[in-house]
Design an enzyme around this catalytic site. Structure first.
Site, PDB file in Angstrom:
ATOM      1  N   LYS A 136       0.575  -1.524   0.008  1.00 25.05           N
ATOM      2  CA  LYS A 136       0.422  -0.686  -0.109  1.00 25.05           C
ATOM      3  C   LYS A 136       1.079   1.028   0.043  1.00 25.05           C
ATOM      4  CE  LYS A 136      -2.942   2.855   3.339  1.00 25.05           C
ATOM      5  NZ  LYS A 136      -4.289   2.444   4.196  1.00 25.05           N
TER       6      LYS A 136
ATOM      7  N   ASP B 152      -2.957  10.420   3.448  1.00 25.94           N
ATOM      8  CA  ASP B 152      -4.539   9.688   3.404  1.00 25.94           C
ATOM      9  C   ASP B 152      -5.523  10.625   4.890  1.00 25.94           C
ATOM     10  OD1 ASP B 152      -7.006   8.708   3.886  1.00 25.94           O
ATOM     11  OD2 ASP B 152      -6.062   6.872   5.443  1.00 25.94           O
TER      12      ASP B 152
ATOM     13  N   LYS C 106     -10.258  12.851   7.847  1.00 25.24           N
ATOM     14  CA  LYS C 106     -10.520  12.580   9.396  1.00 25.24           C
ATOM     15  C   LYS C 106     -10.121  13.578   9.722  1.00 25.24           C
ATOM     16  CE  LYS C 106      -6.980   8.859   7.638  1.00 25.24           C
ATOM     17  NZ  LYS C 106      -7.180   7.809   8.884  1.00 25.24           N
TER      18      LYS C 106
ATOM     19  N   ASP D 103       1.265   6.819   5.527  1.00 24.53           N
ATOM     20  CA  ASP D 103       0.358   5.614   5.070  1.00 24.53           C
ATOM     21  C   ASP D 103       1.003   4.725   3.369  1.00 24.53           C
ATOM     22  OD1 ASP D 103      -1.554   3.894   5.524  1.00 24.53           O
ATOM     23  OD2 ASP D 103      -3.116   5.599   4.138  1.00 24.53           O
TER      24      ASP D 103
ATOM     25  N   ASP E 294     -12.378   6.783   3.701  1.00 26.70           N
ATOM     26  CA  ASP E 294     -10.976   6.528   4.387  1.00 26.70           C
ATOM     27  C   ASP E 294     -10.768   5.140   4.388  1.00 26.70           C
ATOM     28  OD1 ASP E 294      -8.851   7.041   6.433  1.00 26.70           O
ATOM     29  OD2 ASP E 294     -10.301   7.548   7.889  1.00 26.70           O
TER      30      ASP E 294
ATOM     31  N   GLU F  44      -8.968   3.048   2.296  1.00 24.16           N
ATOM     32  CA  GLU F  44      -8.674   3.448   1.022  1.00 24.16           C
ATOM     33  C   GLU F  44      -7.874   2.323   0.339  1.00 24.16           C
ATOM     34  OE1 GLU F  44      -7.538   5.115   2.862  1.00 24.16           O
ATOM     35  OE2 GLU F  44      -5.543   5.010   2.353  1.00 24.16           O
TER      36      GLU F  44
ATOM     37  N   ARG G 297      -7.685  -0.783   1.222  1.00 19.71           N
ATOM     38  CA  ARG G 297      -7.831  -2.085   0.627  1.00 19.71           C
ATOM     39  C   ARG G 297      -8.560  -2.007  -1.271  1.00 19.71           C
ATOM     40  NH1 ARG G 297     -11.768  -2.209   4.892  1.00 19.71           N
ATOM     41  NH2 ARG G 297     -10.461  -1.458   6.114  1.00 19.71           N
TER      42      ARG G 297
HETATM   43  N1  BES Z   1      -3.935   4.339   6.846  1.00 18.36           N
HETATM   44  C1  BES Z   1      -5.631   4.125   7.622  1.00 18.36           C
HETATM   45  C2  BES Z   1      -5.095   3.638   8.817  1.00 18.36           C
HETATM   46  C3  BES Z   1      -4.519   4.353  10.039  1.00 18.36           C
HETATM   47  C4  BES Z   1      -5.122   4.553  10.731  1.00 18.36           C
HETATM   48  C5  BES Z   1      -3.274   4.029  10.240  1.00 18.36           C
HETATM   49  C6  BES Z   1      -5.647   5.017  12.087  1.00 18.36           C
HETATM   50  C7  BES Z   1      -3.263   4.341  11.349  1.00 18.36           C
HETATM   51  C8  BES Z   1      -3.695   4.848  11.838  1.00 18.36           C
HETATM   52  C9  BES Z   1      -6.601   3.592   6.402  1.00 18.36           C
HETATM   53  O1  BES Z   1      -6.585   3.978   5.385  1.00 18.36           O
HETATM   54  C10 BES Z   1      -7.439   4.255   7.679  1.00 18.36           C
HETATM   55  O2  BES Z   1      -8.009   5.055   7.455  1.00 18.36           O
HETATM   56  N2  BES Z   1      -8.570   2.963   7.732  1.00 18.36           N
HETATM   57  C11 BES Z   1     -10.320   3.515   8.480  1.00 18.36           C
HETATM   58  C12 BES Z   1     -10.983   2.142   8.190  1.00 18.36           C
HETATM   59  C13 BES Z   1     -12.142   1.794   8.672  1.00 18.36           C
HETATM   60  C14 BES Z   1     -12.631   3.277   7.650  1.00 18.36           C
HETATM   61  C15 BES Z   1     -12.846   1.276   8.144  1.00 18.36           C
HETATM   62  C16 BES Z   1      -9.349   3.161   9.904  1.00 18.36           C
HETATM   63  O3  BES Z   1      -9.164   2.355  10.069  1.00 18.36           O
HETATM   64  O4  BES Z   1     -10.068   3.588  10.929  1.00 18.36           O
HETATM   65 ZN    ZN Z   2      -4.373   4.844   4.490  1.00 21.26          ZN
HETATM   66 ZN    ZN Z   3      -7.795   5.182   5.150  1.00 22.93          ZN
END
Ligand code: BES
Ligand code: ZN
Ligand code: ZN
Length: 499
Positions: A267, A272, A279, A290, A349, A351, A353
């Site tokens: 990834k 992000d 966010k 990210d 968010d 994204e 996947r």
């Molecule tokens: N890059 C983030 C994952 C992340 C979040 C890493 C916080 C470190 C700290 C990812 O793209 C994301 O935002 N995931 C969401 C998924 C949710 C919307 C299902 C998450 O983990 O909140």
């Molecule tokens: Zn992300």
């Molecule tokens: Zn995200």
């Protein structure tokens, strides 16, 4: 950094300082420790007696002494390595890094290390060199003052009873591993205005040329042609065009199983924001990391290009920026991925996947039979495992077990989470094949994995959620805070073992 291997007369190494591993509760009553104790006028015995130094892992003690005769060094550093029975080859890199950082801060530039490890001597040497090299990484690239100018430039490794030539080769391999980890860390540390997808692709391309890998960069037009509607739904909200970075290593002579091809897929979200599902401002800056999964792929491929294993490896990075914009994807949009599956995007968010979906389809179309993807995919994994374990999930238990085992040898911890039909049901969409989130906050890390699984056809596949382990919030005695290049060493072991 100059490296050298010696197999006798540790005390006479032509360096400024000697560093030696000391086990928990060890006394300087025999062998090397006894000799060093004599050298320092009994100082080792006294710090152990007063319990100033106990040999606990990470414990250090430092002495100055009067060099005599052929001895050049005038400083000695003891570094605790804990219980002798539990001391492993992978601990040597922490030992070497701890010694290097400790001495470097005292402005010592050359030292010799006696790791005192049994077992595989070349593994010891590789880990020692990698440990010293990674210990030198600092976050000060963009400082114009207060830059760290202290550095280790001469490292001598002492291993009794080894062949100097074997040690030297192993030290070289360790330098390659360490430099490649630092390469990955530098990418992960870059601010997102500098390292956007185009720049990430450029750096991968330049590296590929230097180490003899093939490199192809797919632009958005090419991705459109391939039907990568899932990946492109993320980049559409950004002015920065997405790039699919494809690195290929092909050995001159292959010894692996015929037809087998390992693909490492990362990834590479260079920033992000969350997109329209934006966010909160607090800690959003952390999201420059990210692209750490992509950085791990690029760093690992760099090492592979230089180490030249006898099996082919494919490295793929989906480099994309996730931004909100008038053109950005809306929650409720439906897109079609390159394998024809339709996705209802309910949270922009989630994204990672979405970009990995098209990247793993591409990997399999390129002939991959084994896919390991790595991604800072979910915040949920940080809640579950903190920064001590990387979550691993997959459709092939043998591959998962193999990676966990490689991790143990490399000093990186993995913890398996389950997948399965019941979890896959949670991403069924009302109006499309699947949706990109589950219901609510349940099993966040697993949901991310089963989403990616939908895009795997026949390959054996493992997914590493590195969101908790790719960035260290605090410095340790053996390394700075910041990007960790997590999984590079484990993946190199995996490649080494498949030869
Ligand atoms: N890059 C983030 C994952 C992340 C979040 C890493 C916080 C470190 C700290 C990812 O793209 C994301 O935002 N995931 C969401 C998924 C949710 C919307 C299902 C998450 O983990 O909140
Ligand atoms: Zn992300
Ligand atoms: Zn995200």
């Amino acid at each position: 950094m100059k490296t050298q291997a010696i197999t006798d007369n540790f005390q006479e190494a032509q360096v400024d300082a000697l560093a030696v591993a000391v086990f928990k509760d060890e006394k300087p009553s025999s062998g090397l420790l006894k000799e060093l104790d004599k050298l320092t006028g009994g100082n080792i015995a006294s710090v152990i007696k007063t319990e100033e130094f106990t040999g606990e892992s990470g414990d250090t003690a430092y002495f100055l002494f009067e060099p005599k005769g052929k001895i050049k060094a005038s400083r000695l550093l003891l570094v605790g390595v804990g219980d002798r029975a539990e001391y492993k080859a992978s601990d040597v890199s922490v030992l070497a890094g701890t010694a290097a950082r400790n001495l470097q801060k005292r402005n010592i530039r050359s030292f010799a290390l006696a790791p005192r490890a049994d077992g595989d001597l070349s593994e010891t040497a590789t880990n020692a060199a990698a440990g010293v090299v990674t210990s030198q990484f600092e976050l000060d690239k963009y400082k114009t003052s207060d830059k760290n100018k202290k550095a280790i430039d001469n490292f001598v490794l002492y291993v009794e009873g080894a062949k100097e030539k074997d040690l030297k080769d192993a030290l070289n391999r360790g330098e390659i591993v360490g430099d490649s980890m630092n390469f990955a860390r530098d990418l992960a540390n870059e601010p997102p205005n500098i390292l956007h997808p185009t720049e990430m692709a450029k750096r991968a391309e330049k590296m590929a040329k230097e180490v003899g890998l093939k490199c192809e960069i797919l632009d958005e037009k090419q991705m459109e042609k391939l039907g990568m509607g899932s990946l492109l739904s993320v980049s559409i909200g950004s002015d920065q065009p997405a790039k699919l970075i494809v690195l290929k290593y092909e050995p001159k002579k292959s010894t692996g199983k015929k037809g087998e091809l390992l693909a490492l897929v990362g990834k590479g979200i260079t920033f992000d924001t969350g997109g329209i599902s934006i966010k909160p401002a607090e800690n959003m800056d952390a999201m420059k990391y990210d692209m750490s999964g992509g950085a791990t792929v690029i760093g690992t491929m760099r090492a592979i290009g230089l180490l030249k294993p006898t099996v082919p490896v494919l490295g793929i990075v989906a480099a994309v920026e996730n931004m909100p914009d008038g053109k950005a994807t809306r929650p409720s949009d439906v897109v079609t991925a390159s394998n024809g599956k339709t996705i209802e995007i309910l949270n922009t968010d989630a994204e990672g996947r979405l970009v990995l979906a098209d990247a793993v389809v591409y990997a399999e179309n390129q002939g991959a039979t084994k896919i390991v993807d790595m991604a800072t995919l979910t915040g949920a994994v940080i809640i579950a495992l903190g920064d001590l374990n990387t979550a691993i999930l997959g459709n092939d238990q043998e591959l998962v077990d193999e990676i966990i085992e490689c991790g143990k040898e490399a000093g990186e911890n993995f913890w398996q989470l389950p997948i399965g039909k019941e979890y896959s049901k949670m991403i069924k969409s009302d109006i499309a094949d699947i949706k990109n989130i589950g219901g609510g906050r349940k099993a966040g890390t697993i949901i991310g994995a089963v989403f990616i699984e939908e895009f795997i056809k026949d390959a054996k596949w493992a997914h590493l959620d590195i969101a908790g382990t790719a960035w260290a919030d605090d410095a340790k005695p053996h390394r700075s805070k910041g990007p960790t290049a997590i999984a590079v060493r484990t993946l190199l072991k995996l490649v080494e073992k498949s030869q």
